[in-house]
Design a protein around this motif. Structure first.
Motif, PDB file in Angstrom:
ATOM      1  N   ALA A 266      22.223 -12.171  -2.354  1.00 15.88           N
ATOM      2  CA  ALA A 266      21.277 -11.058  -2.479  1.00 15.88           C
ATOM      3  C   ALA A 266      19.893 -11.518  -2.068  1.00 15.88           C
ATOM      4  N   ALA A 267      19.079 -10.562  -1.624  1.00 12.42           N
ATOM      5  CA  ALA A 267      17.745 -10.910  -1.131  1.00 12.42           C
ATOM      6  C   ALA A 267      16.735  -9.833  -1.495  1.00 12.42           C
ATOM      7  N   TRP A 268      15.488 -10.268  -1.605  1.00 11.29           N
ATOM      8  CA  TRP A 268      14.346  -9.366  -1.794  1.00 11.29           C
ATOM      9  C   TRP A 268      13.283  -9.731  -0.772  1.00 11.29           C
ATOM     10  N   HIS A 269      12.657  -8.720  -0.195  1.00 15.10           N
ATOM     11  CA  HIS A 269      11.612  -8.945   0.809  1.00 15.10           C
ATOM     12  C   HIS A 269      10.276  -8.485   0.253  1.00 15.10           C
ATOM     13  N   GLY A 270       9.318  -9.406   0.213  1.00 12.59           N
ATOM     14  CA  GLY A 270       7.982  -9.065  -0.269  1.00 12.59           C
ATOM     15  C   GLY A 270       6.922  -9.563   0.688  1.00 12.59           C
ATOM     16  N   THR A 271       5.683  -9.261   0.370  1.00 11.57           N
ATOM     17  CA  THR A 271       4.597  -9.773   1.201  1.00 11.57           C
ATOM     18  C   THR A 271       4.476 -11.281   1.002  1.00 11.57           C
ATOM     19  N   SER A 272       3.845 -11.938   1.946  1.00  9.52           N
ATOM     20  CA  SER A 272       3.593 -13.379   1.841  1.00  9.52           C
ATOM     21  C   SER A 272       2.101 -13.652   1.707  1.00  9.52           C
ATOM     22  N   LYS A 273       1.376 -12.667   1.170  1.00 10.05           N
ATOM     23  CA  LYS A 273      -0.070 -12.827   1.006  1.00 10.05           C
ATOM     24  C   LYS A 273      -0.419 -13.911  -0.004  1.00 10.05           C
ATOM     25  N   GLY A 274       0.509 -14.164  -0.931  1.00  9.24           N
ATOM     26  CA  GLY A 274       0.259 -15.209  -1.920  1.00  9.24           C
ATOM     27  C   GLY A 274       0.507 -16.601  -1.397  1.00  9.24           C
ATOM     28  N   GLU A 275       1.203 -16.716  -0.265  1.00  9.00           N
ATOM     29  CA  GLU A 275       1.397 -18.021   0.376  1.00  9.00           C
ATOM     30  C   GLU A 275       0.215 -18.225   1.307  1.00  9.00           C
ATOM     31  N   ALA A 276      -0.637 -19.142   0.943  1.00  8.99           N
ATOM     32  CA  ALA A 276      -1.911 -19.231   1.648  1.00  8.99           C
ATOM     33  C   ALA A 276      -2.347 -20.662   1.903  1.00  8.99           C
TER      34      ALA A 276
ATOM     35  N   PRO B 203       1.672 -18.273  -8.181  1.00  2.00           N
ATOM     36  CA  PRO B 203       0.364 -17.842  -8.682  1.00  2.00           C
ATOM     37  C   PRO B 203      -0.756 -18.878  -8.560  1.00  2.00           C
ATOM     38  N   TYR B 204      -0.495 -20.021  -7.909  1.00  5.28           N
ATOM     39  CA  TYR B 204      -1.579 -20.987  -7.685  1.00  5.28           C
ATOM     40  C   TYR B 204      -2.712 -20.339  -6.897  1.00  5.28           C
ATOM     41  N   THR B 205      -2.340 -19.578  -5.879  1.00  3.72           N
ATOM     42  CA  THR B 205      -3.364 -18.923  -5.056  1.00  3.72           C
ATOM     43  C   THR B 205      -4.256 -18.036  -5.914  1.00  3.72           C
ATOM     44  N   SER B 206      -3.627 -17.202  -6.734  1.00  2.54           N
ATOM     45  CA  SER B 206      -4.396 -16.291  -7.579  1.00  2.54           C
ATOM     46  C   SER B 206      -5.259 -17.047  -8.586  1.00  2.54           C
ATOM     47  N   GLN B 207      -4.745 -18.168  -9.101  1.00  8.41           N
ATOM     48  CA  GLN B 207      -5.523 -18.905 -10.095  1.00  8.41           C
ATOM     49  C   GLN B 207      -6.752 -19.569  -9.461  1.00  8.41           C
ATOM     50  N   VAL B 208      -6.580 -20.154  -8.288  1.00  9.58           N
ATOM     51  CA  VAL B 208      -7.719 -20.790  -7.612  1.00  9.58           C
ATOM     52  C   VAL B 208      -8.768 -19.748  -7.232  1.00  9.58           C
ATOM     53  N   LEU B 209      -8.313 -18.604  -6.724  1.00 10.85           N
ATOM     54  CA  LEU B 209      -9.252 -17.544  -6.363  1.00 10.85           C
ATOM     55  C   LEU B 209      -9.965 -16.996  -7.597  1.00 10.85           C
ATOM     56  N   GLY B 210      -9.191 -16.798  -8.671  1.00  7.19           N
ATOM     57  CA  GLY B 210      -9.780 -16.265  -9.886  1.00  7.19           C
ATOM     58  C   GLY B 210     -10.814 -17.191 -10.503  1.00  7.19           C
ATOM     59  N   ALA B 211     -10.612 -18.510 -10.340  1.00  6.06           N
ATOM     60  CA  ALA B 211     -11.556 -19.483 -10.875  1.00  6.06           C
ATOM     61  C   ALA B 211     -12.703 -19.753  -9.909  1.00  6.06           C
ATOM     62  N   LYS B 212     -12.684 -19.060  -8.774  1.00  6.93           N
ATOM     63  CA  LYS B 212     -13.734 -19.194  -7.750  1.00  6.93           C
ATOM     64  C   LYS B 212     -13.866 -20.638  -7.264  1.00  6.93           C
ATOM     65  N   GLN B 213     -12.711 -21.298  -7.180  1.00  6.60           N
ATOM     66  CA  GLN B 213     -12.693 -22.673  -6.684  1.00  6.60           C
ATOM     67  C   GLN B 213     -12.368 -22.747  -5.197  1.00  6.60           C
ATOM     68  N   GLY B 214     -11.999 -21.637  -4.607  1.00  6.86           N
ATOM     69  CA  GLY B 214     -11.650 -21.657  -3.191  1.00  6.86           C
ATOM     70  C   GLY B 214     -11.493 -20.255  -2.649  1.00  6.86           C
ATOM     71  N   ARG B 215     -11.171 -20.183  -1.361  1.00  6.70           N
ATOM     72  CA  ARG B 215     -10.930 -18.906  -0.694  1.00  6.70           C
ATOM     73  C   ARG B 215      -9.780 -19.093   0.295  1.00  6.70           C
ATOM     74  N   ILE B 216      -9.225 -17.992   0.730  1.00  8.77           N
ATOM     75  CA  ILE B 216      -8.089 -18.032   1.659  1.00  8.77           C
ATOM     76  C   ILE B 216      -8.587 -18.178   3.094  1.00  8.77           C
ATOM     77  N   LEU B 217      -8.109 -19.212   3.766  1.00 13.05           N
ATOM     78  CA  LEU B 217      -8.409 -19.376   5.186  1.00 13.05           C
ATOM     79  C   LEU B 217      -7.455 -18.510   6.005  1.00 13.05           C
ATOM     80  N   THR B 218      -6.186 -18.529   5.612  1.00 11.61           N
ATOM     81  CA  THR B 218      -5.172 -17.677   6.233  1.00 11.61           C
ATOM     82  C   THR B 218      -3.998 -17.590   5.280  1.00 11.61           C
ATOM     83  N   ASP B 219      -3.233 -16.505   5.382  1.00 11.77           N
ATOM     84  CA  ASP B 219      -2.051 -16.402   4.524  1.00 11.77           C
ATOM     85  C   ASP B 219      -0.803 -16.224   5.374  1.00 11.77           C
ATOM     86  N   GLY B 220       0.342 -16.185   4.685  1.00 16.47           N
ATOM     87  CA  GLY B 220       1.617 -16.165   5.386  1.00 16.47           C
ATOM     88  C   GLY B 220       2.116 -14.792   5.763  1.00 16.47           C
ATOM     89  N   ASP B 221       1.354 -13.741   5.447  1.00 15.95           N
ATOM     90  CA  ASP B 221       1.823 -12.398   5.741  1.00 15.95           C
ATOM     91  C   ASP B 221       1.994 -12.214   7.246  1.00 15.95           C
TER      92      ASP B 221
END
Length: 343
Positions: free
Chosen positions: A113-123, A196-214
């Motif tokens: 079985a499979a699920w397809h989601g965005t890859s915006k969290g892979e950054a 959720p590493y991406t969300s945690q780093v962004l939420g703590a204002k420790q970094g920003r996304i250069l590019t994501d996997g979407d």
């Protein structure tokens, strides 16, 4: 003065979530997590903290089970699939990369079985004050990534989109705990990682996304079963029912993102705000899709990439590791993920 994010505080709950994308952990062990249901048949399910059991329970999908589910919780995808291979687990959920490596080891596993989601969290993350503005500028820079993880493949694919290869950057193979420390202390220029590493780093204002996997990586997650369980008529019927419950639970996540974020936060120790950000960015977007030819081709491309890097010893024929019997009327694997609905 802006508080710095304490790496230890960040990684304490998130160390439990490595399996989502296949990173190895020093704590790659399984522990019994209880049993649900009734009846003479037991389905042994491999899970991850805050994974299938949590979402099924939150969605009310563990009621009226006429078979038992015995849960085992793993801290990483590879040992979960090792348990499937050893017939200790009948079925379990992993991201898009662990099945490729298991197939490369000729493990007895079958994607059902499979699920397809965005890859915006892979950054690929860079420090907030970094001078880097686009992926092309990574040339000659140091990038931390967990070897063999989905982030590893996302890094390779993103570099290719930018006209670069792994040899154009200084790759630092680090597991998340070490990668986070290196990232926050300025010892690496970038970090390829997942939610959720991406969300945690962004939420703590420790970094920003250069590019994501979407649009760069496939955004797939799988349920993987033991061939021996699929050959057992009664277990195969239980697996069919289990997958239907998981699909309904994912629909519930889409309709109730805040409720799921509260459950997920409590189950994993994530701050609620981080859990909700990750749900909005990634989790709520997932839609159940068929295990079909485009899916097989997409996973084959990942396998071929890692074979080319000699991280998988030889050619993998991913089609040998899938079973399409549970597809039913599901949409194609290329179906566009859901768009999160703001309440």
């Amino acid at each position: 003065m802006r508080r710095r994010l304490a790496p230890a505080a960040l990684l304490l709950p998130l160390a439990l979530l490595l399996a989502a994308c296949g990173g190895n952990s020093a704590a790659d062990t399984a522990a019994g997590a209880g049993t649900d249901g009734k009846g003479s048949l037991t389905l042994n399910v491999g899970d991850q903290k805050g994974g299938s059991e949590a979402v099924l329970r939150a969605a009310g999908e563990l009621k009226n089970l006429d078979y038992k589910i015995k849960w085992s919780t793993f801290t990483s995808g590879p040992p979960l699939l090792e348990a499937v291979n050893a017939k200790a687990v009948d079925i379990g959920g992993v991201g898009n990369t662990p099945p490729v490596f298991a197939a490369g080891a000729n493990s007895k596993i079958t994607v059902v079985a499979a699920w397809h989601g965005t890859s915006k969290g892979e950054a690929i993350l860079v420090p907030k004050n970094s001078s880097l503005k686009k992926p092309e500028e990574l040339k000659g820079k140091s990038v931390a990534v967990a070897q063999g993880s989905s982030a590893h493949y996302q890094l390779i694919a993103s570099l290719k989109e930018a006209g670069l290869t792994l040899s154009d950057v200084k790759v630092k193979y680090l597991q998340p705990a070490d990668a986070l420390a290196a990232f926050t202390s300025g010892k690496v220029d970038a970090w390829a990682v997942w939610d959720p590493y991406t969300s945690q780093v962004l939420g703590a204002k420790q970094g920003r996304i250069l590019t994501d996997g979407d649009g760069v990586v496939n955004g797939l997650n799988f349920q993987v079963a033991a061939p021996s369980a699929l050959k057992d008529t009664k277990k195969a019927a239980a697996i069919k029912d289990y997958l239907e419950r998981l699909r309904r639970a994912q629909d519930w996540v889409y309709e109730h993102p805040e409720a799921w974020a509260k459950v997920w936060a409590k189950d994993t120790g994530l701050p609620y705000e981080v859990a909700l950000a990750s749900v909005k960015r990634t989790n709520a977007s997932r839609i159940a899709v068929a295990v079909d030819k485009p899916l097989i081709a997409s996973e084959q491309a990942i396998a071929d990439t890692f074979t080319g890097l000699k991280l998988i010893p030889g050619k993998v024929d991913f089609a040998d590791f899938v079973d399409t019997r549970f597809n039913g009327s599901l949409p194609p694997s290329t179906t566009t993920p859901r768009v999160f609905k703001e309440s």
